[in-house]
Design a protein around this motif. Structure first.
Motif, PDB file in Angstrom:
ATOM      1  N   GLU A  25       0.817  -1.232   0.000  1.00 27.48           N
ATOM      2  CA  GLU A  25       0.000   0.000   0.000  1.00 27.48           C
ATOM      3  C   GLU A  25       0.846   1.276   0.000  1.00 27.48           C
ATOM      4  O   GLU A  25       0.316   2.367   0.189  1.00 27.48           O
ATOM      5  CB  GLU A  25      -0.897   0.054   1.235  1.00 27.48           C
ATOM      6  N   LEU A  26       2.136   1.161  -0.227  1.00 25.29           N
ATOM      7  CA  LEU A  26       3.012   2.341  -0.215  1.00 25.29           C
ATOM      8  C   LEU A  26       2.486   3.405  -1.192  1.00 25.29           C
ATOM      9  O   LEU A  26       2.100   3.078  -2.317  1.00 25.29           O
ATOM     10  CB  LEU A  26       4.430   1.905  -0.645  1.00 25.29           C
ATOM     11  N   SER A  27       2.530   4.665  -0.770  1.00 22.53           N
ATOM     12  CA  SER A  27       1.977   5.719  -1.643  1.00 22.53           C
ATOM     13  C   SER A  27       2.682   5.756  -2.998  1.00 22.53           C
ATOM     14  O   SER A  27       2.060   6.045  -4.024  1.00 22.53           O
ATOM     15  CB  SER A  27       2.046   7.081  -0.946  1.00 22.53           C
ATOM     16  N   ALA A  28       3.981   5.431  -3.025  1.00 20.73           N
ATOM     17  CA  ALA A  28       4.710   5.466  -4.306  1.00 20.73           C
ATOM     18  C   ALA A  28       4.203   4.408  -5.284  1.00 20.73           C
ATOM     19  O   ALA A  28       4.463   4.490  -6.488  1.00 20.73           O
ATOM     20  CB  ALA A  28       6.203   5.258  -4.063  1.00 20.73           C
ATOM     21  N   LEU A  29       3.467   3.407  -4.787  1.00 13.75           N
ATOM     22  CA  LEU A  29       2.961   2.344  -5.669  1.00 13.75           C
ATOM     23  C   LEU A  29       1.471   2.510  -5.965  1.00 13.75           C
ATOM     24  O   LEU A  29       0.872   1.677  -6.653  1.00 13.75           O
ATOM     25  CB  LEU A  29       3.209   0.971  -5.024  1.00 13.75           C
ATOM     26  N   ALA A  30       0.882   3.594  -5.461  1.00 16.21           N
ATOM     27  CA  ALA A  30      -0.586   3.719  -5.469  1.00 16.21           C
ATOM     28  C   ALA A  30      -1.189   3.561  -6.867  1.00 16.21           C
ATOM     29  O   ALA A  30      -2.161   2.836  -7.042  1.00 16.21           O
ATOM     30  CB  ALA A  30      -0.988   5.043  -4.856  1.00 16.21           C
ATOM     31  N   ASP A  31      -0.615   4.240  -7.875  1.00 15.31           N
ATOM     32  CA  ASP A  31      -1.211   4.201  -9.211  1.00 15.31           C
ATOM     33  C   ASP A  31      -0.308   3.444 -10.188  1.00 15.31           C
ATOM     34  O   ASP A  31      -0.193   3.792 -11.354  1.00 15.31           O
ATOM     35  CB  ASP A  31      -1.454   5.636  -9.700  1.00 15.31           C
ATOM     36  N   LEU A  32       0.330   2.415  -9.656  1.00 14.79           N
ATOM     37  CA  LEU A  32       1.270   1.615 -10.449  1.00 14.79           C
ATOM     38  C   LEU A  32       0.618   1.100 -11.742  1.00 14.79           C
ATOM     39  O   LEU A  32      -0.472   0.552 -11.706  1.00 14.79           O
ATOM     40  CB  LEU A  32       1.721   0.427  -9.585  1.00 14.79           C
ATOM     41  N   ASP A  33       1.308   1.297 -12.848  1.00 14.55           N
ATOM     42  CA  ASP A  33       0.851   0.783 -14.139  1.00 14.55           C
ATOM     43  C   ASP A  33       1.799  -0.354 -14.516  1.00 14.55           C
ATOM     44  O   ASP A  33       2.940  -0.109 -14.917  1.00 14.55           O
ATOM     45  CB  ASP A  33       0.894   1.930 -15.161  1.00 14.55           C
TER      46      ASP A  33
END
Ligand code: FAD
Ligand code: DLZ
Ligand code: SF4
Length: 517
Positions: A25-33
């Motif tokens: 759930e890390l914010s840096a991975l939030a909108d991972l494509d």
């Protein structure tokens, strides 16, 4: 489709995950494509050596990173993982980010705010170095953002954890009933100070046998960092989220009910007692503080753990853990320079080799070398108390704590050391120094009965050094501390001592401290 949406669809993002950010759930991975993006994890020498970390701490971080990368790959994510021994590894975050930019040609970089000021300064250079925009996202794994703490702190003359904690309890509705604290009181500390009963056997604790990945990392660490403090033999930390969840479950079922009663107790050969041992997993991101607090609260709601235990536990996480992070980010970088008591003694060698006749220090330092762990009272009232009373140089003791514990990262370690243990911040964090004579250690442990010193003697060659160091500390710090209302009692006692007695105590303390150098 708007132009903005079209652009967003074709952006290739390099998502950087640091070693203590191992959360899906890390914010840096939030909108991972997963089609276009690459997630970068880097094992780098600089992070292993900026202090000479305990070997178990390095093993824990690297093994957990490798497992996390494997988990991401299983979910279809493209992961670029740089191993410590990779032939071209340049050894630092910044130079590895640059190499990764050359490999992947991303349109932008995304990272979650790091846990240390030092690393934040590095991140701030990445846009200029790489020629790409860098988005730094808030670390949403904490209850309170840095801004939330700063807003709370703003305009307050004194900061006290208790006030912040009550706001957090209300704000996150944890252990609340109809707008009031569960059980009608906020704080069960007075019930949570029982010594260990002589006849009780400490609970056997669940430890995790190193798997092949961890064993490989351990061999690498012996090869590369064999001279660092501590032993690897007893490594038993959870290195995956699945293991961390098992550790949480085990703690809540078996230890949490007694956590409160024996929170401050210490016992020879038993460093864990009823403590959770969850800080290494929490600080890596394998567990979230929210799920841990909720699990404890659910145990209380189900009648499986008493309120004094659950409140005592929640206070540590929702209170202290969030509070010290706020203190760190609000007061850095000046915070690390603090030395309000003008302490300047060198760190004695026994902090590293454990060779001292003081049984309590030997026990805690020995346990630290073996497990990369001691519980809070061991850190605060034994090694920390000694550092305070002996006037050890704050930066040296602070670097020691950062090096020797598996859970140590500056955001949590520094305020605990400089603020709570050695009062180097002059009272920003704690209302009084946690100074105590041998009587405290004797009351809370069984260390003194097997010590070369006599805890009942105040002076003389057999006397417990904590006794004369305690009074010498108060005498030396009189101009700074005598007006503190929480120290009124010992200063009243001291006022009754004739000057010769005070001078003799000072001389005895100096002779002991000089003998350590
Ligand atoms: P438990 O006793 O089971 O407590 C539950 C959880 O509450 C811990 O896992 C931890 O996340 C949190 N917690 C408890 N006390 C504190 C505290 N004072 N500050 C922040 N969180 C707290 N904790 C670290 O995580 N990293 C450190 O580097 C660290 N350095 C410390 C240095 C000194 C000098 C002192 C006095 C304390 C330090 N602490 C540090 C706080 C505390 O000692 C550890 O969090 C605790 O011992 C971890 O063991 P546990 O998980 O069994 O904790
Ligand atoms: C503590 C640590 C160690 C020993 N090694 C690494 C590493 O090789 N790669 C990495 O990404 N992180 C490591 N860490 C954790 C970092 O030091 C941590 O992310 C920063 O201190 C910020 O909190
Ligand atoms: Fe520590 Fe003093 Fe007790 Fe020895 S007698 S274990 S030095 S407190």
């Amino acid at each position: 489709m708007s132009n903005d949406t079209k652009i967003a669809l074709i952006l290739k993002t390099l998502r950087i995950v640091l070693g203590d950010q191992l959360s899906i759930e890390l914010s840096a991975l939030a909108d991972l494509d997963t089609r276009h993006d690459v997630v970068l994890l880097m094992e780098v020498t600089e992070e292993c050596t900026y202090v000479a970390h305990h070997k178990q701490k390095i093993a824990l971080v690297l093994s957990a990173m490798r497992h996390f990368a494997a988990e991401l790959r299983r979910c279809g994510t493209q992961v670029d993982y740089v191993e410590l021994d990779a032939p071209d590894n340049t050894g630092s975050f910044s130079s590895e980010v640059l190499r990764a930019v050359a490999r992947h040609a991303p349109d932008r970089l995304v990272v979650t705010e790091p846990g240390e000021w030092r690393v934040q300064e590095m991140v701030q250079t990445w846009a200029a170095l790489s020629g790409r925009p860098v988005e730094v996202r808030a670390d949403t794994r904490f209850f309170a953002s840095r801004e939330r703490f700063a807003a709370w702190a703003q305009g307050r003359r004194t900061w006290r954890m208790e006030h912040f904690y009550r706001e957090m309890r209300r704000e996150h509705t944890i252990l609340m009933q109809g707008g009031q604290p569960a059980g009608g009181v906020w704080n069960f500390d007075a019930e949570n100070r029982k010594p260990w009963p002589a006849s009780s056997i400490p609970p056997a604790r669940r430890r995790f046998v190193p798997d092949e990945t961890t064993r490989l990392v351990m061999a690498l660490i012996e090869r590369r960092f064999g001279g660092h403090f501590g032993a690897l033999e007893d490594f038993g930390w959870p290195v995956t989220r699945a293991e961390a969840l098992m550790a949480l479950d085990d703690f809540v079922q078996h230890e949490l009910p007694n956590f409160g009663d024996y929170q401050d107790a210490m016992k020879v050969g038993a460093p864990f007692l009823y403590h959770s041992l969850l800080s290494p997993a929490l600080n890596l991101g394998l567990l979230s503080p929210r799920e841990v607090c909720r699990a404890a609260e659910a145990a209380w709601a189900a009648g499986a753990a008493p309120l004094n235990a659950v409140e005592g536990f929640v206070r540590q996480l929702l209170g202290w853990r969030e509070y010290v992070r706020g203190v760190y980010w609000t007061l850095m970088p000046q915070y690390e320079q603090g030395n309000a008591l003008q302490a300047s003694r060198k760190l004695p060698a026994f902090y590293w080799n454990g060779e001292t006749t003081m049984h309590c220090m030997r026990e805690v330092i020995g346990g630290t070398a073996r497990h990369a762990y001691s519980h809070h009272i061991q850190r605060l009232m034994v090694t920390g108390n000694f550092a305070l009373l002996a006037g050890l140089e704050p930066r040296a003791i602070e670097r020691w704590y950062l090096a020797v514990y598996a859970d140590a990262y500056e955001w949590v370690e520094m305020p605990n050391t400089l603020g709570m243990a050695v009062f180097a911040d002059g009272g920003q964090m704690a209302s009084k120094p946690y100074a105590a004579s041998g009587a405290y250690i004797d009351r809370m442990s069984d260390f003194c009965s097997a010590c070369a010193y006599d805890v009942t003697q105040k002076s003389g060659p057999e006397a417990c050094p904590f006794n004369y160091l305690y009074w010498a500390f108060l005498i030396r710090q009189k101009t700074r501390l005598a007006r503190n209302p929480r120290l009124a009692m010992p200063y009243r006692t001291l006022a009754r001592w004739p000057p010769e007695r005070q001078a003799a105590i000072l001389a005895e303390a100096d002779a002991f401290l000089d003998s350590l150098e």
